[in-house]
Motif scaffolding. Structure first.
Motif, short mmCIF file in Angstrom:
data_model
loop_
_atom_site.label_atom_id
_atom_site.label_comp_id
_atom_site.label_asym_id
_atom_site.label_seq_id
_atom_site.Cartn_x
_atom_site.Cartn_y
_atom_site.Cartn_z
N SER A 2 -5.97 -1.42 0.69
CA SER A 2 -6.31 -2.78 0.29
C SER A 2 -7.40 -3.29 1.20
O SER A 2 -7.35 -3.06 2.41
N THR A 33 -9.44 10.27 -7.67
CA THR A 33 -9.92 8.91 -7.77
C THR A 33 -11.10 8.69 -6.83
O THR A 33 -11.06 9.12 -5.68
N VAL A 76 -3.74 0.15 4.92
CA VAL A 76 -3.32 1.42 4.34
C VAL A 76 -1.81 1.48 4.30
O VAL A 76 -1.13 1.09 5.25
N GLU A 113 2.53 -1.12 6.17
CA GLU A 113 1.10 -1.41 6.13
C GLU A 113 0.49 -1.39 7.53
O GLU A 113 1.05 -1.97 8.45
N ARG A 118 1.37 4.19 2.41
CA ARG A 118 1.60 5.34 1.54
C ARG A 118 2.29 4.92 0.25
O ARG A 118 3.04 3.94 0.22
N LYS A 119 2.00 5.69 -0.79
CA LYS A 119 2.65 5.45 -2.08
C LYS A 119 4.00 6.16 -2.08
O LYS A 119 4.20 7.16 -1.38
N GLY A 175 -4.58 10.24 -4.58
CA GLY A 175 -3.68 9.21 -5.11
C GLY A 175 -2.38 9.08 -4.34
O GLY A 175 -1.38 8.64 -4.89
N ASP A 188 -9.32 -2.74 6.62
CA ASP A 188 -8.60 -2.36 5.40
C ASP A 188 -7.18 -1.95 5.75
O ASP A 188 -6.92 -1.38 6.81
N ILE A 213 -2.05 7.38 -1.27
CA ILE A 213 -1.97 6.14 -0.49
C ILE A 213 -2.64 5.01 -1.25
O ILE A 213 -3.45 5.23 -2.16
N ASN A 214 -2.30 3.78 -0.85
CA ASN A 214 -2.99 2.59 -1.33
C ASN A 214 -3.82 2.03 -0.18
O ASN A 214 -3.33 1.95 0.96
N SER A 229 -6.47 9.27 -0.30
CA SER A 229 -6.79 8.30 -1.34
C SER A 229 -7.29 9.00 -2.61
O SER A 229 -6.87 8.66 -3.71
#
Length: 99
Positions: free
Chosen positions: A96, A2, A13, A55, A15-16, A91, A11, A93-94, A88
């Protein structure tokens, strides 16, 4: 993989889910269930992985890690950003956008 935009200080962060992590002699090794890929996070990467169970802003990560590893915040920032960008792209972690 990605494409990502550069990570900013505020930002957030996290983890997924969907990854299995094991401690292998002080280093974290992870397998992504969705892709079947394995990752050696190392000891420092493993510590970052532990910290982002909840987060955290990039600034919070840098502050914690710079203190724990007794390094300059700017040096820490460069290394943490590179590591988070890799996670990232994979894919794992997220990220925002902070305010």
């Amino acid at each position: 993989m990605t494409a990502i935009t550069p990570i900013d200080s505020n930002d957030v962060v996290i983890r997924k889910e969907g990854n299995l992590v094991s401690d292998m002699g002080g280093e974290k090794v992870m397998m992504s269930i969705s892709s079947g890929k394995y990752y050696n996070l190392g000891s420092t990467g493993g510590r970052i992985w532990e910290l982002i169970v909840e987060e955290k802003t990039l600034n919070e990560l840098i502050e914690t890690l710079a203190t724990e590893y007794d390094i300059q915040a700017e040096q820490c920032r460069d290394q943490v950003v590179a590591f988070l960008e890799h996670l990232s792209r994979e894919g794992l972690i997220n990220i925002s956008r902070g305010v």
